[in-house]
Write an enzyme that holds these catalytic residues in place. Structure first.
Site, mmCIF file in Angstrom:
data_model
loop_
_atom_site.group_PDB
_atom_site.id
_atom_site.type_symbol
_atom_site.label_atom_id
_atom_site.label_comp_id
_atom_site.label_asym_id
_atom_site.label_seq_id
_atom_site.Cartn_x
_atom_site.Cartn_y
_atom_site.Cartn_z
ATOM 1 N N GLU A 1 -7.185 -12.404 6.023
ATOM 2 C CA GLU A 1 -6.147 -11.783 6.877
ATOM 3 C C GLU A 1 -6.640 -11.932 8.314
ATOM 4 O OE1 GLU A 1 -5.761 -7.528 6.414
ATOM 5 O OE2 GLU A 1 -3.830 -7.449 7.459
ATOM 6 N N ASP B 1 2.589 -2.643 4.521
ATOM 7 C CA ASP B 1 2.712 -1.233 4.933
ATOM 8 C C ASP B 1 4.048 -1.076 5.663
ATOM 9 O OD1 ASP B 1 -0.189 -0.265 4.383
ATOM 10 O OD2 ASP B 1 -0.439 -2.110 5.532
ATOM 11 N N HIS C 1 -8.105 -8.395 -0.623
ATOM 12 C CA HIS C 1 -7.658 -8.881 0.676
ATOM 13 C C HIS C 1 -8.714 -9.872 1.176
ATOM 14 C CE1 HIS C 1 -4.922 -5.529 0.511
ATOM 15 N NE2 HIS C 1 -4.536 -5.637 1.765
ATOM 16 N N HIS D 1 0.882 -1.181 0.000
ATOM 17 C CA HIS D 1 0.000 0.000 0.000
ATOM 18 C C HIS D 1 0.908 1.216 0.000
ATOM 19 C CE1 HIS D 1 -3.561 -2.468 1.165
ATOM 20 N NE2 HIS D 1 -2.622 -3.224 1.707
HETATM 21 N N1 ADE Z 1 -4.850 -1.240 4.157
HETATM 22 C C1 ADE Z 1 -3.535 -1.067 4.373
HETATM 23 N N2 ADE Z 1 -3.009 -2.170 4.914
HETATM 24 C C2 ADE Z 1 -4.011 -3.075 5.039
HETATM 25 C C3 ADE Z 1 -4.101 -4.386 5.513
HETATM 26 N N3 ADE Z 1 -3.047 -5.042 5.997
HETATM 27 N N4 ADE Z 1 -5.299 -5.001 5.495
HETATM 28 C C4 ADE Z 1 -6.365 -4.362 5.029
HETATM 29 N N5 ADE Z 1 -6.340 -3.117 4.563
HETATM 30 C C5 ADE Z 1 -5.173 -2.476 4.556
HETATM 31 ZN ZN ZN Z 2 -2.651 -5.056 2.561
#
Ligand code: ADE
Ligand code: ZN
Length: 345
Positions: free
Chosen positions: A205, A284, A202, A20
């Site tokens: 997670e 990130d 995504h 991101h």
């Molecule tokens: N936006 C930025 N990082 C993220 C993550 N790990 N999971 C979901 N949305 C995100």
């Molecule tokens: Zn992500």
């Protein structure tokens, strides 16, 4: 130390498929942009800000991440942010990135869609012209917002499509997962497909394996971002292996957001050894303590990954990219030459 695993990782050519761009905003740059744009930050110093990066779950991170992104105001800001990532990626021998960006985070604050596109694109085009590096853009919808908002965002961005046809290749789905299942975005993803975009999401997670099933079956995604909870569902695991569906796994992110409590418990190596097409990514990096090579190194150390497995992860990153087949072959040949040369030493 010539033959250390770290040196091997350093020299491995690789692609990053889950990054991101707003998550590469380092505290130093956040402060510099806040000063440049006359924005007050609720932290006295870079150290104080960095000290706040203790997260209990995804949402506690997202709260800080969206607040931090408020310093991004101008085209130059988005350019600087992207160029800083590119420089960092080059250091890690990253050859290709398919970066995520979240326009709603910015348009909701009154920043024009064109400002976001222009700054990111200028940096990626310059990076492509000056280096052996390519980058493309995947626009993500924030899943805590409505599908109508996603449609409006897509419409606003489509006006720019021709101008950024060389870069804007895909649509993704991110932000708070639990309670926002893929089905919520079935119509807008169908439209994205019809428009010829690559699609990713995504899933798995923090959300359950059912979300991975619906990302595959309802959204028809071509990659799953994260996907680590797939392991809880044996049928799903077999499906991922059969389809060779890429998972863009982010080990240090999972550790920082308490998806795992210890990297030694991470399922990256188990899934790789079971035949899943897993890739390693940084998600990130400014918030999670490491760029791509740091993710490779920490995983190698914690999970005992050997050189063959590390090379397989790099190979998966190129194979799972949306680059042209001829370009993939060039990278794969380079990877093979690197590994052969290294082992022959
Ligand atoms: N936006 C930025 N990082 C993220 C993550 N790990 N999971 C979901 N949305 C995100
Ligand atoms: Zn992500």
């Amino acid at each position: 130390m010539k033959n250390s695993l770290h040196d091997f990782i350093q020299g491995l050519p690789k692609a990053e498929l889950h990054l991101h761009i707003e998550g590469s905003l380092e505290p130093e740059m956040m402060f510099a942009l806040a000063l440049r744009n006359g924005i007050a930050l609720p932290y006295a110093s870079v150290d104080e800000l960095r000290a706040a990066y203790e997260f209990g779950d995804l949402q506690s991170f997202l709260d800080l991440y969206y607040a931090g992104a408020a310093v991004l105001q101008t085209e130059q800001d988005f350019y600087d942010l992207t160029m800083a990532y590119v420089q960092r990626a080059l250091t890690d021998n990253v050859r290709h990135v398919e970066l995520f960006f979240d326009p709603q985070t910015h348009t909701l604050r009154g920043i024009a869609m064109s400002t976001v596109f222009a700054g990111i694109a200028r940096a990626l085009r310059q990076a492509r012209a000056e280096n052996d590096f390519s980058g493309s853009m995947i626009m993500c919808f924030l899943r805590h917002l409505s599908e109508q908002d996603a449609f409006d965002t897509l419409d606003a961005a489509l006006i720019l499509r021709e101008q950024y046809a060389d870069l804007w290749i895909g649509i993704g789905l991110d932000s708070g997962e639990v309670g926002n299942p893929p089905e919520k975005f079935s119509q807008v993803f169908a439209r994205a497909h019809a428009l010829g975009f690559h699609v990713v999401a995504h899933a798995g997670e923090e959300g359950p394996p059912a979300y991975i099933h619906s990302a595959l079956d309802v959204l028809n995604v071509e990659r799953i971002d994260h996907g680590v909870r797939a392991e809880e569902d044996g049928v799903l695991m077999q499906k991922l292996i059969r389809m060779q569906m890429p998972l863009t796994v982010c080990p240090l992110s999972n550790l920082k957001l308490c998806v795992v409590t210890d990297l030694r418990q991470h399922n990256l190596a188990r899934m790789l050894r079971a035949g899943v097409c897993v890739t390693v990514n940084s998600d990130d990096p400014a918030y999670f303590g490491g760029y791509l090579n740091a993710n490779f190194s920490a995983s190698a150390e914690a999970l005992g990954l050997n050189r063959t497995e590390l090379a397989q992860l790099a190979k998966n990153s190129f194979c799972a990219s949306f680059a042209m087949p001829e370009q993939k072959q060039i990278w794969l040949d380079e990877l093979v030459a690197y590994v052969d040369g290294y082992l022959a030493e």
